[in-house]
Design an enzyme around this catalytic site. Sequence first.
Site, short mmCIF file in Angstrom:
data_model
loop_
_atom_site.label_atom_id
_atom_site.label_comp_id
_atom_site.label_asym_id
_atom_site.label_seq_id
_atom_site.Cartn_x
_atom_site.Cartn_y
_atom_site.Cartn_z
CE LYS A 90 39.49 35.00 40.38
NZ LYS A 90 39.75 34.47 38.99
CD GLN A 142 40.67 30.73 38.49
OE1 GLN A 142 39.92 31.69 38.04
NE2 GLN A 142 41.68 31.05 38.10
CG ASP A 171 38.21 37.72 34.39
OD1 ASP A 171 39.04 37.89 35.39
OD2 ASP A 171 38.45 36.38 34.29
N1 LIG Z 1 40.13 34.59 33.61
C1 LIG Z 1 41.08 34.21 35.95
N2 LIG Z 1 40.94 35.55 36.32
C2 LIG Z 1 42.03 35.67 36.55
O1 LIG Z 1 41.16 36.92 37.40
C3 LIG Z 1 42.89 34.57 37.11
C4 LIG Z 1 42.63 33.18 36.79
N3 LIG Z 1 41.51 32.83 35.49
N4 LIG Z 1 43.52 32.96 36.69
C5 LIG Z 1 44.44 32.63 36.89
C6 LIG Z 1 44.95 33.98 37.68
C7 LIG Z 1 45.70 33.67 39.41
N5 LIG Z 1 44.73 34.58 40.68
C8 LIG Z 1 44.81 35.50 41.84
C9 LIG Z 1 43.26 35.38 42.66
C10 LIG Z 1 43.51 35.28 43.82
C11 LIG Z 1 44.50 35.65 44.35
C12 LIG Z 1 45.49 35.21 45.82
O2 LIG Z 1 43.83 35.64 46.62
N6 LIG Z 1 46.06 34.78 46.87
C13 LIG Z 1 45.97 35.09 48.02
C14 LIG Z 1 46.47 34.18 48.73
C15 LIG Z 1 46.07 33.09 48.13
C16 LIG Z 1 46.60 31.37 48.90
O3 LIG Z 1 46.97 31.44 50.28
O4 LIG Z 1 46.48 30.08 47.82
C17 LIG Z 1 46.88 36.02 48.42
O5 LIG Z 1 47.94 36.92 47.78
O6 LIG Z 1 46.77 36.22 50.12
C18 LIG Z 1 45.56 34.65 44.01
C19 LIG Z 1 45.90 34.89 42.52
C20 LIG Z 1 43.57 35.42 39.32
N7 LIG Z 1 43.89 35.36 38.18
#
Ligand SMILES: Nc1nc(=O)c2c([nH]1)NC[C@@H]1CN(c3ccc(C(=O)N[C@@H](CCC(=O)O)C(=O)O)cc3)C=[N+]21
Length: 500
Positions: free
Chosen positions: A53, A97, A120
Amino acid sequence: MATIIDGKAIAQTIRKEIADEVRSLSQNYNKVPGLAVVIVGMRKDSLSYVSMKRKACSEVGIRSFDIDLPEQISEAEVVAKVHELNNNPDVHGILVQLPLPKHINEENVLSEISIEKDVDGFHPLNIGKLAMKGREPLFQPCTPKGCLELLTRSGISLKSKRAVVVGRSNIVGLPVSLLLLKADATVTIVHSHTLNSENIIREADIVIAAAGQAKMIKGDWIKPGAAVIDVGTNAIDDPSRKSGYRLVGDVDFEEASMVAGCVTPVPGGVGPMTTTLIPNCASLNAADTNEKNATALQKKNVYKSTFPSGFQTLVEEVCEQTDVSELKLKVGDFEMLLKRDTGNSNAPISVSAPIESPITAPPIPSKPMVETISSPSPVAEQESAAATSSSFTNTSAAKTSKFAALDASGQNAYVLVSSSTVGLFQRGRTLKGKRQPPSCKEGDIIKEGQIIGFLDQFGNELPVRSDVAGEVLKIIYEDGEAVGYGDPLVAVLPSFHGIK
Ligand SMILES: Nc1nc(=O)c2c([nH]1)NC[C@@H]1CN(c3ccc(C(=O)N[C@@H](CCC(=O)O)C(=O)O)cc3)C=[N+]21
């Protein structure tokens, strides 16, 4: 064979759009959107999401405030940090987060985030508005919004479609259902207690999988041609990888891609959209506050006392909208007393209590002052006049009634402490980069010469002092708002207001 919806590519397109927006904001208004990303502890997955992020912010030109707090920190300290970010005008979005460590209550922290910075969209009020017909939240939750963006940018319409959401979490399942509903889809939510989920999912034109169960949704659960958005991010063991694991979604991708019309992969689907849309929210919010400030400034500039136009407006308003019979204006050595016949034979021959020219000159030289003396008239009439009009715009009902009560008492004699310069009005001083609590608040009893706020001129903070002792009736400008020369900042009810 299903079309693969490329979340990475769509996210990249959106990032370009954001970067353009951020550039124009900084070129036209010299304003840089800021996003604070708060992480508590060192969870590996959280660290990785947070760093994505933050990277996304820097890519589009958004300033990222990195708040890394230790695992053992108390809930009160996290809340204090959130408050500090709420008060920081350079921060346009705050993201805490999740998950937070077990000893911290998530709800207690999230509900402290100012809803105006809740990028968020997790604040109960934002969710509440999302749930209501005809209401719009200030922020739509990013992951759910990302799901809808993926669909619409792939040319899939939502209106009248049958959408089935798998999972009812606060951060995805529930809000994505609400967004789909707002987009006129017919929405069904299936969850752990739903009977025959498969049959329900099989009827869906659109499936949003947000259950947190690796590969739970099988190919034969999907209606041929359906659009499938997979929100799941599940790590499963994979000894062939260096890391020992790999990410899979809630949908069995291989099977689904044989049946569906289109499907998002994991990784590379919804994840990059979440990462991209969070800075987008901060940027939109910065643009929005900019617009709001500009409009507010425009409105308030009417009062800008580049003599005489500001006073003229004030006099006109007082005459048109109140029963005030005498008005005394003072700016430094200049003094003006206006009297008028309000048609009330009981009008007192009262002389305004003397207010001295400011003598506590530096660093604020002279402050325009306005003193009004209202003629008594029937209370009801006064109240209705004050309820519909006041020389103070934007007063809340409670504050307006304060003025109404004043008017009705026939002792309407408030003094405006005005700005001696152009700058940003600050309720409190800044010490070592930290904003201190407001110098005064409405209802406070203040002394003559007491500091009621500060004017920030290019980082230089000038104290603003009240010329009179009395009660702080109204703080006209909000923290961080731009003010011009002569703008009234605070209305004070002088402590001698009862003397006739
Ligand atoms: N306050 C808060 N807001 C959130 O938006 C929030 C959170 N807490 N806690 C956890 C979850 C999970 N989450 C993700 C964000 C990006 C990927 C992402 O970019 N994933 C990549 C892969 C990442 C990798 O390869 O490790 C993809 O799907 O291509 C996944 C999951 C946001 N979250």
